[in-house]
Scaffold this motif. Structure first.
Motif, mmCIF file in Angstrom:
data_model
loop_
_atom_site.group_PDB
_atom_site.id
_atom_site.type_symbol
_atom_site.label_atom_id
_atom_site.label_comp_id
_atom_site.label_asym_id
_atom_site.label_seq_id
_atom_site.Cartn_x
_atom_site.Cartn_y
_atom_site.Cartn_z
ATOM 1 N N MET A 47 11.192 -2.534 2.101
ATOM 2 C CA MET A 47 12.486 -2.067 2.590
ATOM 3 C C MET A 47 13.629 -2.990 2.128
ATOM 4 O O MET A 47 14.763 -2.809 2.538
ATOM 5 N N ARG A 97 9.332 -6.136 6.149
ATOM 6 C CA ARG A 97 8.635 -5.310 5.163
ATOM 7 C C ARG A 97 9.344 -5.438 3.810
ATOM 8 O O ARG A 97 10.506 -5.039 3.674
ATOM 9 N N LEU A 116 0.834 -1.202 0.000
ATOM 10 C CA LEU A 116 0.000 0.000 0.000
ATOM 11 C C LEU A 116 0.872 1.257 0.000
ATOM 12 O O LEU A 116 0.816 2.051 -0.922
ATOM 13 N N CYS A 117 1.688 1.425 1.044
ATOM 14 C CA CYS A 117 2.376 2.718 1.202
ATOM 15 C C CYS A 117 3.714 2.759 0.495
ATOM 16 O O CYS A 117 4.193 3.836 0.153
ATOM 17 N N GLY A 118 4.322 1.607 0.277
ATOM 18 C CA GLY A 118 5.593 1.565 -0.456
ATOM 19 C C GLY A 118 6.779 2.150 0.280
ATOM 20 O O GLY A 118 7.875 2.199 -0.273
ATOM 21 N N MET A 119 6.577 2.612 1.514
ATOM 22 C CA MET A 119 7.689 3.282 2.194
ATOM 23 C C MET A 119 7.834 2.909 3.668
ATOM 24 O O MET A 119 8.321 3.687 4.470
ATOM 25 N N GLY A 120 7.377 1.698 4.012
ATOM 26 C CA GLY A 120 7.705 1.200 5.342
ATOM 27 C C GLY A 120 6.744 1.548 6.451
ATOM 28 O O GLY A 120 7.023 1.274 7.612
ATOM 29 N N THR A 121 5.589 2.125 6.130
ATOM 30 C CA THR A 121 4.676 2.575 7.168
ATOM 31 C C THR A 121 3.551 1.587 7.456
ATOM 32 O O THR A 121 3.202 1.350 8.607
ATOM 33 N N CYS A 122 2.964 1.010 6.393
ATOM 34 C CA CYS A 122 1.672 0.318 6.561
ATOM 35 C C CYS A 122 1.813 -1.161 6.908
ATOM 36 O O CYS A 122 0.859 -1.775 7.370
ATOM 37 N N PHE A 123 2.943 -1.745 6.682
ATOM 38 C CA PHE A 123 3.204 -3.158 7.000
ATOM 39 C C PHE A 123 2.326 -4.136 6.215
ATOM 40 O O PHE A 123 2.228 -5.298 6.578
ATOM 41 N N GLU A 124 1.655 -3.687 5.150
ATOM 42 C CA GLU A 124 0.840 -4.601 4.344
ATOM 43 C C GLU A 124 1.719 -5.563 3.541
ATOM 44 O O GLU A 124 1.261 -6.604 3.102
#
Lengths: 107, 457
Positions: A88, A85, A65-73
């Motif tokens: 990352m 993740r 989802l976020c592509g930058m390490g925030t959402c953990f999806e």
């Protein structure tokens, strides 16, 4: 330290084990990007048994989802370490990627 | 357990962090930059699979020469500090007895540059928080389907090598939606990458965006950027007063429904990139004890937070864009390194100018109330624990909802649903608790500040 940390094999074809199957990937490509690209290239929808990255608590397939390490999806089990993740990480030769099944990480 | 010591620890290697490192180095301070990503640049200057380091990141790394960098390293805990004994922040001259340094608990992934690989404690006389921002995601029916990504999220994945040309001649079909200038930038990048952008759906009214343009006469460079973006879109329809109402698909996104100026429209798509602006990242600051002002960390005119010897710069203090981040990073780096008032004055003036631009931007892209009502009772709001909006409606705040339903208790630690609930139900975001990121037990045990503050469930 001031130069990008790119290996000489950047862009080369590497072999990744994805849920037990050997698959070709490009060295240095973002792992979440690679997983999403594979899903987009598949004509059929992902079944819960074959999610893009993980299966949710209720059994829904999930994808980055976020592509930058925030959402953990995009969390996967990487070389035996759970909850990594994918966004990352980068594809490299011999990496063992397991998508996260419903109920959490692989034992 | 490694121990590292420095004058100024800078958390984040985006524009603000790099500018802070350069400024601190220019003052002769020993600067250590801690960044979660494998390479410097933050999100806007993120390194790409095709081209490596962003040229701006490379330029600022050169200016910050002499600073040490820990990449692939997350600060997961920090000892909380009390507020300043009087007033706000700290003033020169420094006290005769130096105060105890700040202690940041860091976990570095294997393979990260900087060779800690594991747990470390960073002891720093001063700290600059340049934590950046994350995308604001708002729930709508279907938003958990594979194929719904962030706008910045899709940009990051493209930089990571995601190809969208696809097998068909026209490329993957993408709807870009949400709010803010990032939508046009990402749509332009998608067009150039060979994707088929079916439309850009901006929730703000066209009049607000036009007013913003008229208000930018004092910022000609920003106006020129906007005009160049529109040219790069090559005929992609840009809809205003438009937002995604729901998406659907069997296990994967295939169709998106958009409300545009009161009419319903449908698009067949492979991806929906949807983000409603940015939310300042503040968790580490809040853990240290820094007060918030609005969504960002509260700072004084020298960017000192409410905790002595802790500064904040860039999106962490409120969304302002890359130029604001550079100006604030420079000021925070100078202030943290103990620069005198003569040096600080021009840096302060640059920050004030950039903040005026940020205020115009925030007004133009204010979120409309309809967006709060997109999620229905059976729409999941917590993606980690699969908690539906209807399950939390009866509660009065995030904490009571979490204790009863697990909403916000999963791996992302409410980074996604916290901001969503703030918008949808008006609940203030809950204060973060350590560890800020999942780390192995060994790291928790080794953390000097990691004494559990509440019994572990």
């Amino acid at each position: 330290m001031l130069e990008p940390s790119r290996s000489s094999s950047h862009g080369a074809t590497v072999r990744v084990t994805l849920d037990g199957a050997l698959v070709e990937a490009r060295a240095g490509m973002n792992l979440a990007a690679w997983l999403l690209e594979r899903a987009l290239a598949t004509s059929s929808a992902p079944r819960p048994a074959e999610p893009v990255t993980r299966v949710s608590v209720c059994g829904e397939p999930r994808a980055p989802l976020c592509g930058m390490g925030t959402c953990f999806e995009c969390r996967v089990t990487l070389d035996g370490q759970p909850h990594v993740r994918a966004c990352m990480e980068r594809c490299r030769e011999g990496m063992d990627v397991r998508t996260t099944p419903q109920g959490g990480a692989h034992a | 357990m490694r121990e590292l010591t420095c004058d100024v620890a800078i958390v984040g290697a985006g524009p603000a962090g790099l500018a802070a490192a350069a400024a601190a180095r220019a003052q002769g301070a020993d600067a250590l930059v801690i960044d979660e990503h494998p390479e410097a640049g933050g999100q806007i200057w993120r390194a790409s699979y095709a081209r490596g380091l962003h040229e701006q990141a490379r330029k600022w790394l050169e200016r910050a020469r002499g600073a040490r960098f820990l990449h692939g390293a997350a600060v997961y805990d920090a000892a909380p500090q009390g507020p300043a004994p009087q007033g706000h922040g700290e003033r020169a001259p420094r006290p005769a007895a130096p105060p105890a340094p700040h202690a940041l608990s860091v976990w570095q992934r294997a393979g990260g540059a900087g060779e800690v690989a594991g747990a470390a404690t960073v002891h720093a006389s001063r700290v600059v928080l340049a934590l950046g921002a994350t995308e604001r995601f708002l729930p709508f029916p279907g938003w958990t389907l594979p194929g719904v990504v962030g706008v910045g999220g899709l940009q990051a994945l493209m930089k990571g090598g995601l190809a969208l040309r696809g097998a068909r001649a026209e490329g993957r079909r993408v709807l870009v939606a949400g709010s803010g200038p990032l939508l046009l930038a990402v749509a332009a990048a998608l067009v150039e990458a060979g994707a088929h952008v079916v439309a850009v759906a901006e929730q703000a009214p066209r009049s607000a965006v036009l007013r913003l343009g008229l208000g930018l006469v004092a910022w000609p460079a920003k106006l020129a950027q906007g005009a160049a973006l529109t040219a790069r879109l090559r005929g992609v329809p840009v809809l205003h007063d438009a937002w995604v109402t729901r998406v659907e698909g069997a296990g994967r996104l295939t169709r998106a429904y958009v409300s545009h100026a009161g009419r319903a429209r449908a698009f067949d798509v492979d991806l929906v990139a949807c983000g409603f602006g940015l939310v300042p990242t503040t968790q580490l600051g809040e853990l240290i004890g820094c007060a918030r002002a609005g969504e960002g960390l509260a700072v004084d005119e020298d960017l000192a937070t409410s905790v002595p010897r802790v500064y904040a710069a860039g999106e962490t203090t409120g969304i302002g864009g890359v130029d604001a981040a550079l100006a604030e990073g420079a000021l925070a780096g100078l202030a943290a390194a103990g620069a005198d008032a003569r040096v600080l004055a021009p840096a302060r003036a640059r920050v004030a100018r950039q903040r005026r631009f940020a205020a115009k931007l925030a007004r133009a892209y204010a979120l409309r109330p309809e967006l709060r009502a997109l999620a229905s009772d059976d729409t999941l709001i917590c993606r980690c624990e699969d908690v539906a909006l209807g399950a939390v409606r009866g509660f009065t705040d995030a904490r009571s909802a979490k204790l009863a339903t697990r909403c916000g208790m999963g791996a992302c630690q409410a980074r996604v649903c916290g901001a969503a609930l703030e918008c949808v139900l008006g609940w203030p975001r809950e204060a973060p608790r350590p560890p800020l990121f999942p780390v192995p037990f060994a790291a928790l045990a080794a953390s000097p500040s990691g004494t559990p503050r509440e019994p572990v469930a």
